[in-house]
Design an enzyme around this catalytic site. Sequence first.
Site, mmCIF file in Angstrom:
data_model
loop_
_atom_site.group_PDB
_atom_site.id
_atom_site.type_symbol
_atom_site.label_atom_id
_atom_site.label_comp_id
_atom_site.label_asym_id
_atom_site.label_seq_id
_atom_site.Cartn_x
_atom_site.Cartn_y
_atom_site.Cartn_z
ATOM 1 N N GLY A 182 37.422 30.112 12.586
ATOM 2 C CA GLY A 182 37.701 29.134 13.625
ATOM 3 C C GLY A 182 39.053 28.476 13.443
ATOM 4 N N SER A 183 39.181 27.273 13.959
ATOM 5 C CA SER A 183 40.450 26.564 13.947
ATOM 6 C C SER A 183 40.689 25.873 12.608
ATOM 7 C CB SER A 183 40.462 25.510 15.060
ATOM 8 O OG SER A 183 39.540 24.465 14.752
ATOM 9 N N PRO A 184 41.951 25.625 12.259
ATOM 10 C CA PRO A 184 42.239 24.880 11.023
ATOM 11 C C PRO A 184 41.600 23.495 11.017
ATOM 12 C CG PRO A 184 44.220 25.970 11.829
ATOM 13 C CD PRO A 184 43.185 26.135 12.898
ATOM 14 N N VAL A 186 38.695 22.431 12.334
ATOM 15 C CA VAL A 186 37.288 22.521 11.938
ATOM 16 C C VAL A 186 37.179 23.098 10.528
ATOM 17 C CG1 VAL A 186 35.024 23.467 12.525
ATOM 18 C CG2 VAL A 186 36.606 22.777 14.345
ATOM 19 N N GLY A 187 38.107 23.976 10.164
ATOM 20 C CA GLY A 187 38.111 24.533 8.819
ATOM 21 C C GLY A 187 38.206 23.456 7.754
ATOM 22 N N GLU A 204 38.628 31.887 7.681
ATOM 23 C CA GLU A 204 39.518 32.758 8.461
ATOM 24 C C GLU A 204 40.001 31.919 9.633
ATOM 25 O OE1 GLU A 204 41.451 34.749 10.856
ATOM 26 O OE2 GLU A 204 39.452 35.018 11.714
#
Length: 381
Positions: A182-184, A186-187, A204
């Site tokens: 997902g997105s940085p 949310v990461g 990822e």
Amino acid sequence: MEVGGDQWLCGWRTRAAEHRVSQLEALRRFLDEKKQPILDAMASDMRKPPFEVELSEIVLVKNEVNYALNNLSSWMKDEFVEKNLVTQLDTAFIRKEPYGVVLIIGAWNYPLNLILVPLVGAIAAGNCVIIKPSEICSSTEKILAETLPSYLDNDCLAVVTGGPAETTQLLENKFDYIFFTGSPQVGKIVMAAAAKHLTPLTLELGGKNPCYVADESDLQNVANRLVWGRCFNAGQTCIAPDYVLCSAETQEKLLPALRQAITQFFGPEPRESPDFARIISDKQFQRIRALLGSGRVAIGGQTDERERYIAPTVLADVQPSEPAMQEEIFGPVLPIITVPNVDEAIAFINRRERPLAMYVFASDSKVDMGWEQGPASLPRA
């Protein structure tokens, strides 16, 4: 919800090679027998063309399954290692053990692939798995939640549905491994949750992938590849080319080649093409449409909010400070930034966050070697 630890290894059932093989074969049957419902679900979610679904969602997962089945026995064998002074009198080897309970959080842009490819690895390694599909692709989520469990061992697999609230609650539990795509933004949340339990994880995430086009390139060939990579899945791909760096002269020659490629792939009216997907949500549509004010619209630019349609679009003469260069585009929009030479292109890329991929088009192999000899931080694809 209580998860984690060896108590979830189903009486050590998942460790057996026979169990791993049976689950992988069942996953392959799911892909074969539910092919049409999968095609229908993704058409409903984002009008994804059947060819794109088969290629990027079904075939890639089946290839992973086949690869795992062909290599499982060798992967499970102990790996003997060289002895040192301390272990001279011992038998030294590496034994691959399952982590335990793995949490897989998928993304909406490839809602089947990004759940099932990690699932293949988790099953092959002998783990129990909880999967959390993206709620944004509701039809695909429903297929995974209602159909996949009927193929796999429900003592060792669970599907959790819901949105951010359910995911947040899920992350409060201790898992033995987490895989997130997902997105940085949310990461960071996922990584913080994992850190509380010292849980190992794989992230990822996205990035702005540069593409350098040298002056001597075969520009029609370049254009064909750029349009395919930028417009596949309506540009909603984490390794798609995100922007082009080239000289001003090459930009002017590249534009008609890009226009020809778009017409060849999607016809004179891409909106009517059965081979062009739509943006996943109103929120993403509004975000991408706001980026069209960067530079000048040289090709495309048409939008339809009702359909969440954004035409294949090329933005010329984009400045580094403009909105299209401040975030990953994740849509069928390709900015072009002009640079005087390859050295300036390398410097431009190295001043920014490391991307997932980089694409270089050059007829002269010496230009390509220049990238190889550039700073170590420069990635290649």
